[in-house]
Structure formats: C-alpha cells, structure tokens
Design a protein around this motif. Structure first.
Motif, PDB file in Angstrom:
ATOM      1  N   ALA A  28       0.821  -1.209   0.000  1.00  0.00           N
ATOM      2  CA  ALA A  28       0.000   0.000   0.000  1.00  0.00           C
ATOM      3  C   ALA A  28       0.856   1.260   0.000  1.00  0.00           C
ATOM      4  O   ALA A  28       0.341   2.356  -0.222  1.00  0.00           O
ATOM      5  CB  ALA A  28      -0.921   0.003   1.218  1.00  0.00           C
ATOM      6  N   ASP A  29       2.163   1.120   0.267  1.00  0.00           N
ATOM      7  CA  ASP A  29       3.075   2.261   0.319  1.00  0.00           C
ATOM      8  C   ASP A  29       4.054   2.224  -0.852  1.00  0.00           C
ATOM      9  O   ASP A  29       4.337   1.163  -1.402  1.00  0.00           O
ATOM     10  CB  ASP A  29       3.884   2.243   1.618  1.00  0.00           C
ATOM     11  CG  ASP A  29       3.003   2.348   2.847  1.00  0.00           C
ATOM     12  OD1 ASP A  29       2.017   3.117   2.818  1.00  0.00           O
ATOM     13  OD2 ASP A  29       3.294   1.655   3.846  1.00  0.00           O
ATOM     14  N   THR A  30       4.599   3.387  -1.200  1.00  0.00           N
ATOM     15  CA  THR A  30       5.644   3.463  -2.211  1.00  0.00           C
ATOM     16  C   THR A  30       6.889   2.750  -1.692  1.00  0.00           C
ATOM     17  O   THR A  30       7.255   2.900  -0.531  1.00  0.00           O
ATOM     18  CB  THR A  30       5.979   4.939  -2.522  1.00  0.00           C
ATOM     19  OG1 THR A  30       4.806   5.570  -3.034  1.00  0.00           O
ATOM     20  CG2 THR A  30       7.101   5.046  -3.533  1.00  0.00           C
ATOM     21  N   GLN A  31       7.524   1.948  -2.540  1.00  0.00           N
ATOM     22  CA  GLN A  31       8.736   1.212  -2.171  1.00  0.00           C
ATOM     23  C   GLN A  31       9.885   1.695  -3.051  1.00  0.00           C
ATOM     24  O   GLN A  31       9.720   1.884  -4.255  1.00  0.00           O
ATOM     25  CB  GLN A  31       8.541  -0.290  -2.363  1.00  0.00           C
ATOM     26  CG  GLN A  31       7.438  -0.891  -1.520  1.00  0.00           C
ATOM     27  CD  GLN A  31       7.749  -0.857  -0.030  1.00  0.00           C
ATOM     28  OE1 GLN A  31       8.889  -0.783   0.383  1.00  0.00           O
ATOM     29  NE2 GLN A  31       6.715  -0.921   0.771  1.00  0.00           N
ATOM     30  N   VAL A  32      11.056   1.908  -2.427  1.00  0.00           N
ATOM     31  CA  VAL A  32      12.238   2.357  -3.156  1.00  0.00           C
ATOM     32  C   VAL A  32      13.190   1.174  -3.299  1.00  0.00           C
ATOM     33  O   VAL A  32      13.539   0.516  -2.321  1.00  0.00           O
ATOM     34  CB  VAL A  32      12.933   3.526  -2.429  1.00  0.00           C
ATOM     35  CG1 VAL A  32      14.208   3.925  -3.167  1.00  0.00           C
ATOM     36  CG2 VAL A  32      11.994   4.716  -2.317  1.00  0.00           C
ATOM     37  N   LEU A  33      13.580   0.899  -4.539  1.00  0.00           N
ATOM     38  CA  LEU A  33      14.529  -0.168  -4.839  1.00  0.00           C
ATOM     39  C   LEU A  33      15.836   0.452  -5.306  1.00  0.00           C
ATOM     40  O   LEU A  33      15.831   1.451  -6.032  1.00  0.00           O
ATOM     41  CB  LEU A  33      13.991  -1.070  -5.950  1.00  0.00           C
ATOM     42  CG  LEU A  33      12.617  -1.684  -5.750  1.00  0.00           C
ATOM     43  CD1 LEU A  33      12.224  -2.463  -6.999  1.00  0.00           C
ATOM     44  CD2 LEU A  33      12.598  -2.565  -4.535  1.00  0.00           C
ATOM     45  N   ILE A  34      16.950  -0.149  -4.907  1.00  0.00           N
ATOM     46  CA  ILE A  34      18.267   0.283  -5.377  1.00  0.00           C
ATOM     47  C   ILE A  34      18.749  -0.781  -6.358  1.00  0.00           C
ATOM     48  O   ILE A  34      18.853  -1.954  -6.006  1.00  0.00           O
ATOM     49  CB  ILE A  34      19.253   0.438  -4.222  1.00  0.00           C
ATOM     50  CG1 ILE A  34      18.727   1.483  -3.236  1.00  0.00           C
ATOM     51  CG2 ILE A  34      20.638   0.828  -4.744  1.00  0.00           C
ATOM     52  CD1 ILE A  34      19.477   1.531  -1.931  1.00  0.00           C
ATOM     53  N   ILE A  35      19.023  -0.359  -7.579  1.00  0.00           N
ATOM     54  CA  ILE A  35      19.406  -1.283  -8.640  1.00  0.00           C
ATOM     55  C   ILE A  35      20.842  -0.991  -9.062  1.00  0.00           C
ATOM     56  O   ILE A  35      21.178   0.153  -9.379  1.00  0.00           O
ATOM     57  CB  ILE A  35      18.459  -1.145  -9.848  1.00  0.00           C
ATOM     58  CG1 ILE A  35      17.030  -1.432  -9.396  1.00  0.00           C
ATOM     59  CG2 ILE A  35      18.887  -2.052 -10.984  1.00  0.00           C
ATOM     60  CD1 ILE A  35      15.987  -1.054 -10.391  1.00  0.00           C
ATOM     61  N   ALA A  45      11.502   4.491  -7.402  1.00  0.00           N
ATOM     62  CA  ALA A  45      10.394   4.485  -6.458  1.00  0.00           C
ATOM     63  C   ALA A  45       9.200   3.858  -7.160  1.00  0.00           C
ATOM     64  O   ALA A  45       8.779   4.320  -8.224  1.00  0.00           O
ATOM     65  CB  ALA A  45      10.067   5.898  -5.998  1.00  0.00           C
ATOM     66  N   LEU A  46       8.677   2.793  -6.574  1.00  0.00           N
ATOM     67  CA  LEU A  46       7.507   2.107  -7.137  1.00  0.00           C
ATOM     68  C   LEU A  46       6.266   2.499  -6.337  1.00  0.00           C
ATOM     69  O   LEU A  46       6.169   2.214  -5.143  1.00  0.00           O
ATOM     70  CB  LEU A  46       7.678   0.590  -7.057  1.00  0.00           C
ATOM     71  CG  LEU A  46       8.553  -0.072  -8.091  1.00  0.00           C
ATOM     72  CD1 LEU A  46       8.720  -1.546  -7.770  1.00  0.00           C
ATOM     73  CD2 LEU A  46       7.964   0.084  -9.463  1.00  0.00           C
TER      74      LEU A  46
END
Length: 87
Positions: A28-35, A45-46
């Motif tokens: 339900a929240d925005t998730q930040v991925l480091i690629i 940011a998804l």
C-alpha cells in the motif's frame, strides 16, 4: 561455409528478444529499490500497484527490507511487505 554459419549465428543473436525483469509493488506504500547494473547505481520508487521493467542484462536489487537479490532478466518479482517474491 564458415562465413554462412557465422552470419546465421549473428542473425539469431540479433533476433533474440531482450529479457528483462518485471517488478510489481503489491504494498500500500511506495517502495524504493536500489538497482546496480553494470557498475551503475539507480534508485527507483515504485508506487502502490505499479510495475517497472528493469535489468535487461542482469543486476542486483536491494529491497526496502535490506535484502539483496540477483536478477538475470526474465523474472517476475512481487514486492510484498518490503520483501520480494521471485517467480
């Protein structure tokens, strides 16, 4: 003969579809991925429910919970509770 075989191999390699991983945020929240891919580091940011296509050549992804996973490309990844489910 060798030249023809080489041309066929090059042709087959060029026509092969590019594979990339697909990541969907099921939280339900925005998730930040480091690629990290090929020496480059990017943060994405998804938004909730959104899907991104990443890692066409393979990469490492650091998830919101701190886990790090390796992707080759072609995987389907769901983010749930900050963790990944790789299919």
């Amino acid at each position: 003969m060798n030249r023809m075989i080489l041309m066929l191999l090059v042709s087959a390699a060029m026509s092969a579809p590019a594979m990339a991983a697909s990541v969907t945020n099921r939280d339900a929240d925005t998730q930040v991925l480091i690629i990290v891919e090929g020496g480059s580091r990017v943060e994405i940011a998804l938004e909730p429910g959104s899907t991104e296509t990443i890692c066409p050549s393979g990469c490492f992804v650091t998830l919101p919970n701190g886990d790090r996973i390796a992707l080759d490309g072609g995987e389907d990844v769901d983010i749930v509770g900050g963790s990944a489910s790789v299919k």
